[in-house]
Design an enzyme around this catalytic site. Structure first.
Site, mmCIF file in Angstrom:
data_model
loop_
_atom_site.group_PDB
_atom_site.id
_atom_site.type_symbol
_atom_site.label_atom_id
_atom_site.label_comp_id
_atom_site.label_asym_id
_atom_site.label_seq_id
_atom_site.Cartn_x
_atom_site.Cartn_y
_atom_site.Cartn_z
ATOM 1 C CG ASP A 146 -71.367 -0.366 106.342
ATOM 2 O OD1 ASP A 146 -72.055 0.423 107.012
ATOM 3 O OD2 ASP A 146 -70.289 -0.848 106.749
ATOM 4 N NE ARG A 200 -59.085 -2.629 100.857
ATOM 5 C CZ ARG A 200 -60.113 -3.471 100.704
ATOM 6 N NH1 ARG A 200 -60.570 -3.732 99.485
ATOM 7 N NH2 ARG A 200 -60.678 -4.054 101.750
ATOM 8 C CG ASP A 233 -70.814 -1.500 110.736
ATOM 9 O OD1 ASP A 233 -70.755 -1.332 109.499
ATOM 10 O OD2 ASP A 233 -69.870 -1.210 111.492
ATOM 11 C CB THR A 251 -56.023 2.387 105.728
ATOM 12 O OG1 THR A 251 -55.593 2.924 104.484
ATOM 13 C CG2 THR A 251 -57.356 1.705 105.560
ATOM 14 C CE LYS A 305 -67.427 -2.028 114.946
ATOM 15 N NZ LYS A 305 -67.320 -1.070 113.838
ATOM 16 C CG ASP A 365 -69.053 1.813 109.738
ATOM 17 O OD1 ASP A 365 -69.515 1.183 108.756
ATOM 18 O OD2 ASP A 365 -68.050 1.439 110.379
ATOM 19 N NE ARG A 366 -66.776 0.297 104.712
ATOM 20 C CZ ARG A 366 -65.916 -0.369 103.969
ATOM 21 N NH1 ARG A 366 -66.217 -0.659 102.727
ATOM 22 N NH2 ARG A 366 -64.759 -0.754 104.475
ATOM 23 C CB THR A 389 -58.203 -1.817 110.700
ATOM 24 O OG1 THR A 389 -58.819 -2.596 109.680
ATOM 25 C CG2 THR A 389 -56.779 -1.562 110.322
ATOM 26 C CE LYS A 401 -66.097 2.980 108.073
ATOM 27 N NZ LYS A 401 -64.757 2.438 108.140
ATOM 28 N NE ARG A 413 -64.772 -6.653 109.974
ATOM 29 C CZ ARG A 413 -64.748 -5.648 109.127
ATOM 30 N NH1 ARG A 413 -64.473 -5.867 107.853
ATOM 31 N NH2 ARG A 413 -64.959 -4.430 109.551
ATOM 32 C CB SER A 455 -62.962 2.476 102.291
ATOM 33 O OG SER A 455 -62.653 3.104 103.535
ATOM 34 C CB SER A 459 -67.872 -3.637 108.521
ATOM 35 O OG SER A 459 -68.037 -2.423 107.845
ATOM 36 C CG HIS A 460 -67.710 -3.730 104.168
ATOM 37 N ND1 HIS A 460 -66.995 -3.212 105.225
ATOM 38 C CD2 HIS A 460 -66.833 -4.384 103.396
ATOM 39 C CE1 HIS A 460 -65.716 -3.522 105.082
ATOM 40 N NE2 HIS A 460 -65.589 -4.240 103.982
HETATM 41 C C1 G1P Z 1 -61.205 -1.266 104.829
HETATM 42 C C2 G1P Z 1 -61.063 0.120 104.257
HETATM 43 C C3 G1P Z 1 -60.663 1.083 105.340
HETATM 44 C C4 G1P Z 1 -61.683 1.018 106.471
HETATM 45 C C5 G1P Z 1 -61.836 -0.402 106.949
HETATM 46 C C6 G1P Z 1 -62.949 -0.540 107.966
HETATM 47 O O1 G1P Z 1 -59.977 -1.703 105.358
HETATM 48 O O2 G1P Z 1 -60.125 0.146 103.212
HETATM 49 O O3 G1P Z 1 -60.590 2.370 104.808
HETATM 50 O O4 G1P Z 1 -61.283 1.830 107.529
HETATM 51 O O5 G1P Z 1 -62.164 -1.257 105.848
HETATM 52 O O6 G1P Z 1 -64.178 -0.160 107.442
HETATM 53 P P1 G1P Z 1 -58.972 -2.643 104.549
HETATM 54 O O7 G1P Z 1 -59.740 -3.873 104.150
HETATM 55 O O8 G1P Z 1 -58.544 -1.882 103.334
HETATM 56 O O9 G1P Z 1 -57.848 -2.897 105.496
HETATM 57 ZN ZN ZN Z 2 -69.121 -0.729 108.414
#
Ligand code: G1P
Ligand code: ZN
Length: 540
Positions: free
Chosen positions: A274, A493, A276, A341, A123, A278-279, A16, A373, A20, A362, A110-111
């Site tokens: 986070d 989750r 990058d 998601t 990405k 965005d969170r 998504t 975001k 990674r 999230s 990301s995080h």
């Molecule tokens: C997770 C979060 C989702 C977010 C994504 C990218 O994905 O749950 O809401 O959009 O990171 O930051 P997941 O690991 O659940 O697929």
């Molecule tokens: Zn991020």
């Protein structure tokens, strides 16, 4: 130009949020190159302009040089790069749109933690500034399994420390200040004088940038432009290993911030972002704001900020996010949308002008100002609301619940579960769905159960199997899904929700309020037997 022969590397499947992997995998022979060539083969590079930047994690700088040399060899006309190869994800999204480019490449996981043994990622974002849709990432994946060669220029490194134009072969490389345009955009959306006046009157804030990319953005905007006290931003220098921190802004990983906000000398407002940028997580003095509640409060109060004075067109949330925002949308008589998601599902709604504000449980919130975001955006919107309403966060939340009722909410994550066991649990759960309605667990009766499917209202595309939902007659809900972003085994989750209309029962501890829903979640999916786990690793 050199053409390098390679053997295709199978399994480069972007999730998504792009591709990674563990950093050593990315640094492996041909690995980054194989993916980047596949990306250029799919989107086309000849004569195009791209944005490039990343969150500063380990390998960010070297990967940027490789991507630049490959862009040049593939015939790109121009790449706009953040100085030091740094760009937050929302800032990259903004630059892609502002410069009307053909898209952007963002280096981030990301995080996820960064470092030689941690995670790296790449990405692609589309010309609208948003993450590539599944059709594009699938095409890249297929291409990674076929290609036999990649193109890379033989050249020295570009000096990414120097702002201004340089040339790499026939390609122009424009190194830009990563913060300037983003900060200018924020000034158009928020009432900077009102927020500055609040800081001037003694309002205290703590911003934990977690040694990740938001540091320079937050320091410039909060301290330099809005006059927050020096030192408001902590962990403000992006480090290759994020200083050993796990830059995921939630109560578990931003523990120090939580402790300060619940401590004796807590500031008025706390926030974190986070890897990058965005969170976001926001915390009031002595009160945590769940992301689902934050989305609802922002939607209900956005008109207090200049950029949203005309009101919202609609509010969108991911399916696992609580229904708190829906109640606000109903009251405002505006559109509400429930998407799978992942931020990319908001893109069409934003582009079509159906939704103005979007959010995920999230710790993701954003609006139509970019197509990602945006952590700092959410923090600034909160500050704008606090500056206008002149109330503590706790009072704003309390009034919100009194008006709309409260959606108690929590997510329980079970990490690094053996993939086959997690898959088996989900398969068993899916097979049991038809028999669930009417069954009573923990005194709650199941009213419906399904596997969430989404038809995009703009382009009609259908996304299946987006998470198992169990709805109860009393309005409670359990959602189960497997993470698409983890890099180690499977992450289960479990999303838990219970509605209290109030006025009684609005101020319980979330885990206590949700206790029967949590027990039901374990019973219905037999989590213990399938995964061997009785307790989650992370609770948000
Ligand atoms: C997770 C979060 C989702 C977010 C994504 C990218 O994905 O749950 O809401 O959009 O990171 O930051 P997941 O690991 O659940 O697929
Ligand atoms: Zn991020």
């Amino acid at each position: 130009m050199t053409k390098v022969d390679t053997t295709p590397i199978a399994g480069q499947k972007p999730g998504t949020s792009g591709l990674r992997k563990k950093t050593p995998v990315f640094m492996g022979r041909h690995y980054l190159e194989n993916f980047v060539q596949s990306l250029f083969d799919v989107v086309g590079a000849g004569g195009k302009t791209f944005v490039l930047g990343g969150d500063g994690r380990y390998f960010n700088d070297r990967a940027a040089q490789v991507i630049l040399r490959m862009a040049a060899a593939n015939g790109a006309a121009r790449v706009i790069v953040g100085q030091g190869a740094i760009l937050s994800t929302p800032a990259a999204s903004h630059l892609i749109r502002l410069n009307k480019t053909d898209g952007g490449i963002i280096m981030s996981a990301s995080h996820n933690p960064g470092g030689p043994e941690e995670d790296f990622g790449v990405k692609f974002n589309m010309p609208n500034g948003g993450p590539a849709p599944e059709a594009v990432t699938e095409a890249m994946y297929r291409r990674t399994t076929e290609i036999t060669a990649y193109h890379i220029l033989e050249a020295q490194d570009v000096d990414l420390g120097r702002i201004g134009r340089q040339r790499l072969g026939d390609m122009a490389v424009d190194v830009v200040d990563p913060v300037a345009e983003y900060a200018a955009l924020m000034e158009t959306l928020f009432d900077f004088p009102a927020i500055a006046a609040m800081f001037g009157a003694g309002f205290r804030m703590r911003m934990d940038a977690m040694c990740a990319v938001t540091g320079p953005y937050a320091t410039e905007i909060l301290e330099n432009r809005l006059g927050a006290a020096p030192g408001t931003v902590i962990n403000g220098t992006p480090l290759p290993d994020f200083g050993g921190m796990h830059p995921d802004p939630n109560p578990t990983w931003a523990r120090a911030l939580m402790d300060e906000m619940f401590g004796p000398d807590a500031p008025d407002f706390g926030a974190a972002s986070d890897g990058d940028g965005d969170r976001n997580m926001v915390v009031g003095r002595g009160i945590y704001v769940s992301p689902s509640d934050s989305l609802a409060v922002l939607a209900a109060n956005a008109h207090l900020a200049p950029g949203y004075r005309a009101g919202l067109k609609g509010v969108a949330r991911s399916m696992p996010t609580s229904a708190a925002a829906d109640r606000v949308a109903d009251a405002l008589k505006i559109g509400k949308y429930e998407t799978p998601t992942g931020w990319k599902f908001f893109g069409n709604l934003l582009d079509a002008g159906r939704a103005t504000i979007c959010g995920e449980e999230s710790f993701g919130t954003g609006s139509d100002h970019v197509r990602e975001k945006d952590g700092l955006w959410a923090i600034l919107l909160w500050l704008n609301i606090l500056a206008v309403r002149k109330q503590p966060v706790a009072d704003i939340l309390g009034e919100h619940w009194a008006t709309y009722g409260r959606n108690y909410y929590s997510r329980h994550d079970f990490e690094a579960v053996a993939t086959d066991r997690a898959d088996a649990m989900m398969a068993a759960l899916r097979a049991s769905l038809a028999g669930l309605p009417g069954r009573t667990v923990e005194g709650m009766t199941v009213s419906a159960a399904d596997d969430f499917a989404y038809t995009d209202p703009v382009d009609g595309s259908v996304s299946q199997k987006q998470g198992v939902r169990v709805l109860f007659a009393d309005g409670s809900r359990i959602v189960y899904r497997l993470s698409g972003t983890g890099t180690e085994g499977a992450t289960l989750r479990v999303y838990l929700e219970r509605y209290a209309a109030g006025p009684d029962g609005l101020h319980l501890d979330a885990q206590e309020a949700l206790a029967p829903v949590i027990r039901a979640a374990h019973t219905l999916a037999d989590i213990g037997a399938h995964t061997g786990r009785s307790d989650p690793d992370v609770i948000t």
